[in-house]
Design an enzyme around this catalytic site. Structure first.
Site, PDB file in Angstrom:
ATOM      1  N   CYS A  65       6.888  83.475  52.351  1.00 57.91           N
ATOM      2  CA  CYS A  65       5.654  84.048  51.577  1.00 57.91           C
ATOM      3  C   CYS A  65       4.939  84.216  52.306  1.00 57.91           C
ATOM      4  CB  CYS A  65       5.507  83.268  50.099  1.00 57.91           C
ATOM      5  SG  CYS A  65       4.505  84.144  49.248  1.00 57.91           S
ATOM      6  N   CYS A  69       0.303  78.367  49.828  1.00 58.37           N
ATOM      7  CA  CYS A  69      -0.202  77.298  48.811  1.00 58.37           C
ATOM      8  C   CYS A  69       0.635  75.940  49.680  1.00 58.37           C
ATOM      9  CB  CYS A  69       0.766  77.797  47.563  1.00 58.37           C
ATOM     10  SG  CYS A  69       0.532  79.328  46.861  1.00 58.37           S
ATOM     11  N   CYS A  72       4.302  74.325  48.744  1.00 56.36           N
ATOM     12  CA  CYS A  72       5.527  75.412  49.156  1.00 56.36           C
ATOM     13  C   CYS A  72       5.944  74.936  49.558  1.00 56.36           C
ATOM     14  CB  CYS A  72       5.153  77.043  48.383  1.00 56.36           C
ATOM     15  SG  CYS A  72       5.935  77.745  47.907  1.00 56.36           S
ATOM     16  N   CYS A 109      14.225  81.883  33.600  1.00 57.48           N
ATOM     17  CA  CYS A 109      13.000  81.975  34.599  1.00 57.48           C
ATOM     18  C   CYS A 109      13.334  82.450  35.934  1.00 57.48           C
ATOM     19  CB  CYS A 109      12.029  81.013  34.534  1.00 57.48           C
ATOM     20  SG  CYS A 109      11.404  80.197  32.537  1.00 57.48           S
ATOM     21  N   CYS A 140      11.692  85.079  31.506  1.00 59.97           N
ATOM     22  CA  CYS A 140      10.121  85.250  31.594  1.00 59.97           C
ATOM     23  C   CYS A 140       9.927  85.210  33.313  1.00 59.97           C
ATOM     24  CB  CYS A 140       9.499  83.220  31.927  1.00 59.97           C
ATOM     25  SG  CYS A 140       8.176  82.805  32.619  1.00 59.97           S
ATOM     26  N   CYS A 200       2.907  81.653  30.565  1.00 58.29           N
ATOM     27  CA  CYS A 200       3.090  80.978  30.948  1.00 58.29           C
ATOM     28  C   CYS A 200       1.753  80.278  32.067  1.00 58.29           C
ATOM     29  CB  CYS A 200       4.305  80.388  31.467  1.00 58.29           C
ATOM     30  SG  CYS A 200       4.707  79.172  32.132  1.00 58.29           S
ATOM     31  N   ARG A 272       5.410  72.117  29.006  1.00 61.66           N
ATOM     32  CA  ARG A 272       6.987  71.826  30.030  1.00 61.66           C
ATOM     33  C   ARG A 272       5.994  70.379  30.598  1.00 61.66           C
ATOM     34  NH1 ARG A 272       8.165  76.927  32.105  1.00 61.66           N
ATOM     35  NH2 ARG A 272       9.024  77.027  29.990  1.00 61.66           N
TER      36      ARG A 272
HETATM   37  S1  SF4 Z   1       3.137  78.792  45.383  1.00 62.83           S
HETATM   38 FE1  SF4 Z   1       5.152  79.637  46.593  1.00 62.83          FE
HETATM   39  S2  SF4 Z   1       6.158  81.349  46.335  1.00 62.83           S
HETATM   40 FE2  SF4 Z   1       4.082  81.147  45.136  1.00 62.83          FE
HETATM   41  S3  SF4 Z   1       2.506  82.649  46.318  1.00 62.83           S
HETATM   42 FE3  SF4 Z   1       2.312  79.887  46.941  1.00 62.83          FE
HETATM   43  S4  SF4 Z   1       3.454  80.395  48.847  1.00 62.83           S
HETATM   44 FE4  SF4 Z   1       4.428  81.878  47.539  1.00 62.83          FE
END
Ligand code: SF4
Length: 327
Positions: A65, A69, A72, A109, A140, A200, A272
């Site tokens: 990705c 984040c 993540c 989901c 979802c 959500c 949740r």
């Molecule tokens: S949480 Fe992970 S998968 Fe989702 S946008 Fe952020 S880096 Fe990408």
């Protein structure tokens, strides 16, 4: 967060969108027993406290990705050992959905590690949504940022829920994500809401934020123009290689407080108990249910991180005298 709690100036259980930050902070500051007693009372007035909604989450496109984040393992920025894959075939996804239904899940989901979906990919996701609906399950998806026409396209094939989290408080957000803004997130939520899809939206506890940030996160959620129908509260799963993998985690009681304040401020939403259950004791989970959590993810994996196995969850629900909620 050491300020003495003020007596409530509002009636518990009122559906409000005008919460002040101070009111939310004061709820967090209540003596623990009073907080969870009040949260449980609101929970009981709105839901059957014996029932828990069961969702299963599948990663339909894993890793690589472009977002950053900090929590993540799927971000391409961090070396976490997660390999980037392609979007799964529709048939393979529907086989997993059928297995989840057979195991007792009522909602399926599907998560894709994208900044936002491309049109070709969205067509495939639409087929997945139609297939999940044909199985008699709620659907979802979480696909990143959406435009208004993309949200409408998903609505047109019957999507029930779109997940897009606010993650943390507006003030702390910049420490966690730099590749999209808080306002970007609010815009996506508005497009989803505008298309008539259930929202959500929740956040994560344990990313190095202060107690004020947890109050700020709940405040941001409970002052949205409409409360999210589903509010996932996650305890961070610390993954080696991510920037927040080594911080001190808040204790379970602080997590229970967050659940309780979510229940008090969003009385009609499903709250949740989301990621992080793998490292949580049965007793802590029982307290979360008492404080107002009424939804869990079921299945051995949450996207790429572990989750308690189904047998353990069934045994826990049995021990607590709880049962899965029907659609
Ligand atoms: S949480 Fe992970 S998968 Fe989702 S946008 Fe952020 S880096 Fe990408």
């Amino acid at each position: 967060m050491n300020a003495p709690a003020k007596d409530a100036e509002f009636k518990d259980g009122e559906l409000r969108h005008d919460w002040t930050r101070e009111e939310v902070q004061n709820l967090f500051a209540l003596p623990f027993s009073e907080l969870i007693y009040r949260a449980h009372s609101v929970h009981r007035a709105n839901f059957n406290p014996r029932e828990v909604q069961i969702s299963t989450l599948l990663s339909i496109k894993t890793g690589g990705c472009p977002e950053d984040c900090a929590y993540c393992p799927q971000s391409a920025e961090y070396d976490t050992g997660v390999k980037a894959g392609k979007l799964m075939d529709v048939d393979a996804v529907l086989a997993d959905a059928k297995a989840a239904k057979d195991a007792g899940a009522t909602r399926f989901c599907m998560g894709a590690a994208w900044r936002s979906p491309k049109d070709k990919d969205l067509d495939a996701v639409c087929q997945m949504v139609e297939g999940v609906k044909a199985l008699g399950m709620e659907s979802c998806v979480t696909l990143g940022m959406l435009t208004a026409p993309q949200a409408q396209k998903l609505k047109d094939v019957g999507l029930d829920y779109y997940n897009h989290n606010l993650d943390t408080s507006p003030e702390y957000y910049g420490q966690i994500i730099t590749t999209r803004t808080y306002q970007d997130r609010l815009d996506t939520l508005s497009h989803v809401r505008g298309a008539g899809i259930n929202v959500c939206c929740g956040g994560i506890v344990g990313m190095g934020e202060e107690a004020e940030d947890r109050a700020g996160m709940i405040h941001a959620l409970c002052t949205l123009p409409a409360h999210p129908e589903s509010v996932p509260i996650n305890m961070l799963v610390q993954v080696e290689g991510t920037p927040v993998s080594k911080g001190q985690m808040p204790d379970a009681l602080e997590f229970v407080r967050t659940i309780a304040v979510a229940r008090l401020t969003m009385p009609k939403s499903m709250v949740r108990l989301s990621a992080g259950r793998e490292d949580m004791s049965d007793e802590a989970q029982a307290l979360c249910f008492f404080a107002g959590a009424n939804s869990i993810f079921y299945g051995p994996k949450l996207l790429t991180t572990p989750n308690p196995n189904e047998h353990h969850d069934r045994a826990l629900l049995d021990k607590l005298g709880m049962r899965p909620m029907a659609i």
